[in-house]
Scaffold this motif. Sequence first.
Motif, PDB file in Angstrom:
ATOM      1  N   ILE A  28      -0.097  10.356  -8.295  1.00  0.00           N
ATOM      2  CA  ILE A  28      -0.256  11.273  -7.162  1.00  0.00           C
ATOM      3  C   ILE A  28       1.096  11.840  -6.752  1.00  0.00           C
ATOM      4  O   ILE A  28       1.223  13.034  -6.452  1.00  0.00           O
ATOM      5  CB  ILE A  28      -0.941  10.554  -5.974  1.00  0.00           C
ATOM      6  CG1 ILE A  28      -2.322  10.039  -6.366  1.00  0.00           C
ATOM      7  CG2 ILE A  28      -1.033  11.462  -4.768  1.00  0.00           C
ATOM      8  CD1 ILE A  28      -3.306  11.114  -6.733  1.00  0.00           C
ATOM      9  N   GLY A  29       2.125  11.034  -6.764  1.00  0.00           N
ATOM     10  CA  GLY A  29       3.465  11.498  -6.421  1.00  0.00           C
ATOM     11  C   GLY A  29       3.958  12.572  -7.370  1.00  0.00           C
ATOM     12  O   GLY A  29       4.526  13.586  -6.951  1.00  0.00           O
ATOM     13  N   VAL A  56       1.399   5.508  -2.065  1.00  0.00           N
ATOM     14  CA  VAL A  56       0.888   6.548  -2.949  1.00  0.00           C
ATOM     15  C   VAL A  56       1.221   6.157  -4.374  1.00  0.00           C
ATOM     16  O   VAL A  56       2.336   5.766  -4.680  1.00  0.00           O
ATOM     17  CB  VAL A  56       1.520   7.917  -2.589  1.00  0.00           C
ATOM     18  CG1 VAL A  56       1.039   8.999  -3.519  1.00  0.00           C
ATOM     19  CG2 VAL A  56       1.238   8.265  -1.147  1.00  0.00           C
ATOM     20  N   SER A  57       0.256   6.323  -5.249  1.00  0.00           N
ATOM     21  CA  SER A  57       0.498   5.943  -6.637  1.00  0.00           C
ATOM     22  C   SER A  57       1.478   6.909  -7.290  1.00  0.00           C
ATOM     23  O   SER A  57       1.695   8.033  -6.825  1.00  0.00           O
ATOM     24  CB  SER A  57      -0.819   5.926  -7.421  1.00  0.00           C
ATOM     25  OG  SER A  57      -1.268   7.244  -7.641  1.00  0.00           O
ATOM     26  N   ASN A  94       0.849  -1.183   0.000  1.00  0.00           N
ATOM     27  CA  ASN A  94       0.000   0.000   0.000  1.00  0.00           C
ATOM     28  C   ASN A  94       0.890   1.241   0.000  1.00  0.00           C
ATOM     29  O   ASN A  94       1.776   1.368   0.814  1.00  0.00           O
ATOM     30  CB  ASN A  94      -0.906   0.028   1.222  1.00  0.00           C
ATOM     31  CG  ASN A  94      -1.867  -1.133   1.233  1.00  0.00           C
ATOM     32  OD1 ASN A  94      -2.209  -1.647   0.169  1.00  0.00           O
ATOM     33  ND2 ASN A  94      -2.278  -1.548   2.414  1.00  0.00           N
TER      34      ASN A  94
END
Length: 168
Positions: free
Chosen positions: A19-20, A15-16, A13
Motif C-alpha cells: 500500500i505504501g 500500512v503494508s 499495526n
Amino acid sequence: MKCNIAEKFLGENGVSAVIGVILMVAITVAMAATMYVYIGDIASIELRTPTVQMFANENGDRLSVINTDGEVHWDSIALRSTGNVTIYINGEVNETVGKTVIADTYCKVTDSMVDGGSAHVLIRGSDFIDIEANASTILSDITITIIHDDTGIVLGTYAFSSITIVGG
C-alpha cells in the motif's frame, strides 16, 4: 485495565509495504501530470501577430504605413502580388535598388531591401512601399498582400487599379 497510548499508535499495526508503494507511485504520477499541464501551457503560447496599418495611395502607387502596434520589424514581413511588380521600401526608383516580386509568389522583406544593411529595422509611421510595374505596359487590377512572416497571418490586402512602369 490500563491503556498505553504509545503502544496503541506505535504498535505493529500499520500500512503494508504494498500500500505504501502504491501511494508513493500515485503521488508521483499526480505530480508529473501537474507539471506536464503547467509546462504544456507555457509551451503552447502562440506568437502574437502585430498590427501594421497602411494606406494605399493609388495616385502614387504607394503603401504608406499609418500605424504599428509596437516593435514590428521589416524582416518579419512578406509580400505577395497578383502581378509582376518591383517594390521599393523607403526610397524612390532612382535612389535605391528595388526588389522584383513575381506574381503569386511569397517575397520576404529583408533589411537590405529597407536600408541596404543587415540591422533589425523597425517599421515606423513614416515608412512606405512604392510599387512599380516591371513590364512594358501599365499593370491594372493589382492586389498587394502584406503577410506577417512569423505567423503566416495576412496583415492587409491592398488593391490598385493601375501600376505605372518603372521609371515611367
